[in-house]
Enzyme design. Sequence first.
Site: not given
Ligand code: NAP
Length: 254
Positions: A19, A150, A183, A185
Amino acid sequence: MNLNLTNKVILISGGAKGIGGAISRGLIEEGAIPVMIDPSEKEGAAILTLGESFQIPIRLFEAIDSEKAVKLTLEKYGRIDGLVNNAGANDSVGLENGSPEAFEKSVAKNLNHYYHLAHYALPHLKLSKGSIINISSKTAVTGQGGTSGYTAAKGAQLSLTREWAVELLPYQITVNAIIPAEVYTPLYENWIKTFPNPEQRLAEITAKIPLGKRMTTPEEIAAMAIFLLSDKAAHITGQHLFVDGGYTHLDRAL
Ligand code: NAP
């Protein structure tokens, strides 16, 4: 619609992948400058080729990490116009399958940097009358089971959205939360793979998403974030915006 985002400097935690990566890409398309605070160097490098942008390759945890990220941004660009708190991961620390230590660590790593970044960016957001977006999760309002740390962090992010919206009214800084549900990802892919039959589980989930029986795309979350960062959204604050194809609220029998 001209969003007037040209040369606006926007901090995005986790801004290189998923995201956050879609938000960074979308901001570049709008002429804004995303600052990705994200250790994922390969994915960050791909975004850096698309236009003016900056990566701070650190994993946020302690307050000093956020302080450093804000300092490096100011040294490079001298201003901050927006903050997207986005980094986080569903790490499955539950009541039964967890421990007090694991719970505390999960809450800390999913929540504390949201406060830290907002705290250190605030003097600069006051100057720009900028905006803050907190990316939360539908698990904060529906529960998921097996992931206490979480969901505690995600619920707190929704509370802080209202709390900061009130505190920052005098500075005309808007604060809103976006609530994604499903989503696809890199994080989601890792999570779905924890099930014995990931493809079947994914089909079961998408079949329950009312609008189009499909996942929300990262770009659809990014579109909401970019609008909220723009001055077209100047009178929207304290809101929890669900971008989820109706997954959280519409009739489950659909
Ligand atoms: P993602 O695919 O893992 O992308 C997140 C990015 O953030 C990755 O590059 C990760 O690096 C980096 N990251 C994680 N922890 C970090 C930290 N402490 N400091 C700096 N960078 C960090 O995740 P996403 O699915 O896009 O999720 C993004 C947000 O949306 C999160 O808050 C998640 O809870 C929320 N969300 C997502 C969904 C979904 O369906 N995807 C649903 C509800 C909420 P690494 O991979 O190296 O850890």
